[in-house]
Write a protein that holds these residues in place. Sequence first.
Motif, PDB file in Angstrom:
ATOM      1  N   ILE A 201       4.118  -1.509   1.520  1.00  0.00           N
ATOM      2  CA  ILE A 201       2.699  -1.551   1.890  1.00  0.00           C
ATOM      3  C   ILE A 201       1.936  -0.498   1.095  1.00  0.00           C
ATOM      4  O   ILE A 201       0.870  -0.761   0.540  1.00  0.00           O
ATOM      5  CB  ILE A 201       2.526  -1.324   3.408  1.00  0.00           C
ATOM      6  CG1 ILE A 201       3.144  -2.477   4.188  1.00  0.00           C
ATOM      7  CG2 ILE A 201       1.049  -1.160   3.757  1.00  0.00           C
ATOM      8  CD1 ILE A 201       3.247  -2.224   5.685  1.00  0.00           C
ATOM      9  N   LEU A 202       2.506   0.693   1.025  1.00  0.00           N
ATOM     10  CA  LEU A 202       1.842   1.759   0.262  1.00  0.00           C
ATOM     11  C   LEU A 202       1.801   1.439  -1.224  1.00  0.00           C
ATOM     12  O   LEU A 202       0.828   1.742  -1.910  1.00  0.00           O
ATOM     13  CB  LEU A 202       2.544   3.099   0.506  1.00  0.00           C
ATOM     14  CG  LEU A 202       2.383   3.667   1.918  1.00  0.00           C
ATOM     15  CD1 LEU A 202       3.201   4.936   2.070  1.00  0.00           C
ATOM     16  CD2 LEU A 202       0.912   3.940   2.232  1.00  0.00           C
ATOM     17  N   ALA A 203       2.877   0.810  -1.712  1.00  0.00           N
ATOM     18  CA  ALA A 203       2.933   0.481  -3.143  1.00  0.00           C
ATOM     19  C   ALA A 203       1.805  -0.467  -3.527  1.00  0.00           C
ATOM     20  O   ALA A 203       1.277  -0.410  -4.632  1.00  0.00           O
ATOM     21  CB  ALA A 203       4.283  -0.143  -3.490  1.00  0.00           C
ATOM     22  N   HIS A 204       1.425  -1.327  -2.597  1.00  0.00           N
ATOM     23  CA  HIS A 204       0.329  -2.257  -2.865  1.00  0.00           C
ATOM     24  C   HIS A 204      -0.961  -1.518  -3.190  1.00  0.00           C
ATOM     25  O   HIS A 204      -1.809  -2.017  -3.924  1.00  0.00           O
ATOM     26  CB  HIS A 204       0.094  -3.165  -1.666  1.00  0.00           C
ATOM     27  CG  HIS A 204      -1.168  -3.955  -1.753  1.00  0.00           C
ATOM     28  ND1 HIS A 204      -2.335  -3.563  -1.140  1.00  0.00           N
ATOM     29  CD2 HIS A 204      -1.470  -5.083  -2.419  1.00  0.00           C
ATOM     30  CE1 HIS A 204      -3.282  -4.433  -1.421  1.00  0.00           C
ATOM     31  NE2 HIS A 204      -2.792  -5.361  -2.180  1.00  0.00           N
ATOM     32  N   HIS A 205      -1.111  -0.337  -2.645  1.00  0.00           N
ATOM     33  CA  HIS A 205      -2.371   0.386  -2.792  1.00  0.00           C
ATOM     34  C   HIS A 205      -2.422   1.273  -4.015  1.00  0.00           C
ATOM     35  O   HIS A 205      -3.317   2.099  -4.139  1.00  0.00           O
ATOM     36  CB  HIS A 205      -2.633   1.221  -1.538  1.00  0.00           C
ATOM     37  CG  HIS A 205      -2.848   0.380  -0.328  1.00  0.00           C
ATOM     38  ND1 HIS A 205      -1.998   0.395   0.734  1.00  0.00           N
ATOM     39  CD2 HIS A 205      -3.791  -0.545  -0.040  1.00  0.00           C
ATOM     40  CE1 HIS A 205      -2.432  -0.466   1.641  1.00  0.00           C
ATOM     41  NE2 HIS A 205      -3.505  -1.049   1.199  1.00  0.00           N
ATOM     42  N   ARG A 206      -1.453   1.117  -4.892  1.00  0.00           N
ATOM     43  CA  ARG A 206      -1.518   1.899  -6.113  1.00  0.00           C
ATOM     44  C   ARG A 206      -2.792   1.555  -6.867  1.00  0.00           C
ATOM     45  O   ARG A 206      -3.286   0.432  -6.815  1.00  0.00           O
ATOM     46  CB  ARG A 206      -0.311   1.590  -6.997  1.00  0.00           C
ATOM     47  CG  ARG A 206       0.971   1.970  -6.309  1.00  0.00           C
ATOM     48  CD  ARG A 206       2.048   2.182  -7.283  1.00  0.00           C
ATOM     49  NE  ARG A 206       2.363   0.957  -8.008  1.00  0.00           N
ATOM     50  CZ  ARG A 206       3.389   0.853  -8.829  1.00  0.00           C
ATOM     51  NH1 ARG A 206       4.163   1.905  -9.030  1.00  0.00           N
ATOM     52  NH2 ARG A 206       3.635  -0.263  -9.452  1.00  0.00           N
TER      53      ARG A 206
ATOM     54  N   VAL B  12      -1.757  -7.380   4.116  1.00  0.00           N
ATOM     55  CA  VAL B  12      -0.890  -6.578   3.247  1.00  0.00           C
ATOM     56  C   VAL B  12       0.352  -6.135   4.008  1.00  0.00           C
ATOM     57  O   VAL B  12       1.464  -6.201   3.490  1.00  0.00           O
ATOM     58  CB  VAL B  12      -1.649  -5.338   2.715  1.00  0.00           C
ATOM     59  CG1 VAL B  12      -0.694  -4.395   1.999  1.00  0.00           C
ATOM     60  CG2 VAL B  12      -2.769  -5.763   1.785  1.00  0.00           C
ATOM     61  N   GLU B  78       1.785  -8.931  -5.691  1.00  0.00           N
ATOM     62  CA  GLU B  78       0.814  -8.202  -4.874  1.00  0.00           C
ATOM     63  C   GLU B  78       1.377  -6.852  -4.433  1.00  0.00           C
ATOM     64  O   GLU B  78       0.630  -5.882  -4.274  1.00  0.00           O
ATOM     65  CB  GLU B  78       0.459  -9.051  -3.649  1.00  0.00           C
ATOM     66  CG  GLU B  78      -0.813  -8.652  -2.974  1.00  0.00           C
ATOM     67  CD  GLU B  78      -2.018  -8.730  -3.896  1.00  0.00           C
ATOM     68  OE1 GLU B  78      -2.199  -9.758  -4.568  1.00  0.00           O
ATOM     69  OE2 GLU B  78      -2.790  -7.755  -3.954  1.00  0.00           O
ATOM     70  N   LEU B  79       2.690  -6.801  -4.229  1.00  0.00           N
ATOM     71  CA  LEU B  79       3.320  -5.558  -3.781  1.00  0.00           C
ATOM     72  C   LEU B  79       3.818  -4.722  -4.957  1.00  0.00           C
ATOM     73  O   LEU B  79       4.577  -3.781  -4.767  1.00  0.00           O
ATOM     74  CB  LEU B  79       4.472  -5.877  -2.812  1.00  0.00           C
ATOM     75  CG  LEU B  79       4.040  -6.538  -1.502  1.00  0.00           C
ATOM     76  CD1 LEU B  79       5.241  -6.974  -0.688  1.00  0.00           C
ATOM     77  CD2 LEU B  79       3.161  -5.589  -0.702  1.00  0.00           C
ATOM     78  N   ARG B  80       3.382  -5.072  -6.168  1.00  0.00           N
ATOM     79  CA  ARG B  80       3.758  -4.301  -7.368  1.00  0.00           C
ATOM     80  C   ARG B  80       5.282  -4.207  -7.502  1.00  0.00           C
ATOM     81  O   ARG B  80       5.826  -3.153  -7.776  1.00  0.00           O
ATOM     82  CB  ARG B  80       3.181  -2.883  -7.322  1.00  0.00           C
ATOM     83  CG  ARG B  80       1.727  -2.782  -6.894  1.00  0.00           C
ATOM     84  CD  ARG B  80       0.811  -3.311  -7.953  1.00  0.00           C
ATOM     85  NE  ARG B  80      -0.586  -3.054  -7.639  1.00  0.00           N
ATOM     86  CZ  ARG B  80      -1.377  -3.883  -6.942  1.00  0.00           C
ATOM     87  NH1 ARG B  80      -0.889  -5.018  -6.490  1.00  0.00           N
ATOM     88  NH2 ARG B  80      -2.636  -3.574  -6.718  1.00  0.00           N
ATOM     89  N   ILE B 149       3.557   7.887  -4.727  1.00  0.00           N
ATOM     90  CA  ILE B 149       3.963   7.842  -3.320  1.00  0.00           C
ATOM     91  C   ILE B 149       4.823   9.050  -2.974  1.00  0.00           C
ATOM     92  O   ILE B 149       5.760   9.379  -3.699  1.00  0.00           O
ATOM     93  CB  ILE B 149       4.754   6.554  -2.994  1.00  0.00           C
ATOM     94  CG1 ILE B 149       3.885   5.322  -3.284  1.00  0.00           C
ATOM     95  CG2 ILE B 149       5.220   6.545  -1.544  1.00  0.00           C
ATOM     96  CD1 ILE B 149       4.547   4.010  -2.908  1.00  0.00           C
ATOM     97  N   TRP B 189      -3.800   6.968   1.025  1.00  0.00           N
ATOM     98  CA  TRP B 189      -3.266   6.048   2.026  1.00  0.00           C
ATOM     99  C   TRP B 189      -2.165   6.741   2.792  1.00  0.00           C
ATOM    100  O   TRP B 189      -1.279   7.355   2.206  1.00  0.00           O
ATOM    101  CB  TRP B 189      -2.724   4.787   1.364  1.00  0.00           C
ATOM    102  CG  TRP B 189      -3.813   3.927   0.826  1.00  0.00           C
ATOM    103  CD1 TRP B 189      -4.340   3.974  -0.435  1.00  0.00           C
ATOM    104  CD2 TRP B 189      -4.545   2.925   1.536  1.00  0.00           C
ATOM    105  NE1 TRP B 189      -5.343   3.046  -0.549  1.00  0.00           N
ATOM    106  CE2 TRP B 189      -5.495   2.382   0.643  1.00  0.00           C
ATOM    107  CE3 TRP B 189      -4.477   2.427   2.839  1.00  0.00           C
ATOM    108  CZ2 TRP B 189      -6.374   1.373   1.013  1.00  0.00           C
ATOM    109  CZ3 TRP B 189      -5.353   1.418   3.193  1.00  0.00           C
ATOM    110  CH2 TRP B 189      -6.284   0.900   2.291  1.00  0.00           C
TER     111      TRP B 189
END
Lengths: 213, 213
Positions: A201-206, B12, B78-80, B149, B189
């Motif tokens: 989930i956090l990776a998506h927000h890169r 997400v 989407e999740l990189r 992260i 985040w």
Amino acid sequence: MSDRCRIPETTVARLPVYLRSLLRLAAGQERIVSSQRLAQLTGLHSARVRKDLAYVGASGTRGVGYDVAHLLDMTGRELRRSQETPVVIVGMGQLGRALAGYGGLGSEGFRIAALFDVDRAKVGQQVGAATVRHLDELAATVATEDCVIGVLATPAAAAQSAADALVAAGVRAILNFAPTSLAVGCDVWLRDVDVSVELQILAHHRLPTRPTR
Amino acid sequence: MSDRCRIPETTVARLPVYLRSLLRLAAGQERIVSSQRLAQLTGLHSARVRKDLAYVGASGTRGVGYDVAHLLDMTGRELRRSQETPVVIVGMGQLGRALAGYGGLGSEGFRIAALFDVDRAKVGQQVGAATVRHLDELAATVATEDCVIGVLATPAAAAQSAADALVAAGVRAILNFAPTSLAVGCDVWLRDVDVSVELQILAHHRLPTRPTR
DNA sequence: TAATGTGAAAGGCTTCACAGCC
DNA sequence: GGCTGTGAAGCCTTTCACATTA
């Protein structure tokens, strides 16, 4: 607000967060706290705090704030904090062992009643304060100790059958650390914790990704 | 649905769950899946599944279903998932060590870039595949490895300053295991994981309590 | 026929705003 | 003056229901 009304799940999920902040306030000798301050400590909105506190039956004094000890009493009561809650852990891999050895549980009113695994090689080992038993003994132990909460820390492939065993044994709430979606009856409360899921989930927000190569 | 539209946070948060199920379907040689089946596997509603998949730009075939490989591609994108994401862990207590040694991260596209602690006695120790460094080196490492992260596994008392250090070093997302509420800028985040909190939530749902005493 | 794609309805949660009270 | 307690508004999420299409 009446004790009879149902507390929304979202509110219930925030109560432990209030409790944490209240314990810190109490430790710092603070006797009065405003919804504003509690909101700041928890990262919530003050109106939300007031509504949540109303749900658990807490009341404050207009122009002053809430009594910290009173709030601790009311939130703690809602979370069944006065009674020690026995918990069983199934799955004694690396994560299961870490959970079994996690000291934080005892101070929060939980007691690790028993540890289980299907691996005969692990049965009999001492982990923290408890001895690992075979999963076959689950039902007997849950009945004896009157456990209502089970923690699942098995591999994904074993999680569903372990969950079924917990439910059959009488457990009514499961905290699932296995990286899989469990199917349980609607009379069983289930919460999932998955480190990979959280990281994804956090990776998506890169930030907008640089072009790949 | 257009790539330009913002995906809701709730969607997400479900993508990793779809991903898990899709990987299992793919491993079982299933090439087509309906929203109905995916809903059953994840415990969600089929309309919800279709809306979520539309958000990531996936499309299916009416009367047939979705192509599993296509869904894997779109959710993974989407999740990189295609790029390996470096992660740093701060706090090498019992939990930090367990996380550092958790093999599941590597298979999900994450790499533990570095481990940190403030305790000089722990610095230099080997944990899993990495060596523990002192927190002073955090900024340099985050810059070199381009980490976005950070995982916090410190005691509660040290968590806020460690979080501040992570943010100052350039980390944009934090997974917090410390039992405390962190204050971070709105451009960072944050997700919280607290075993005690989860257990307390479940404890609330115990059947109507027998009278105390 | 079977399943997607999506407006519309329903439900729930959060925030606003302010009356009421200390 | 300051803070609680709470109706009302607004926003977001889920679910329904069905037109649409292979």
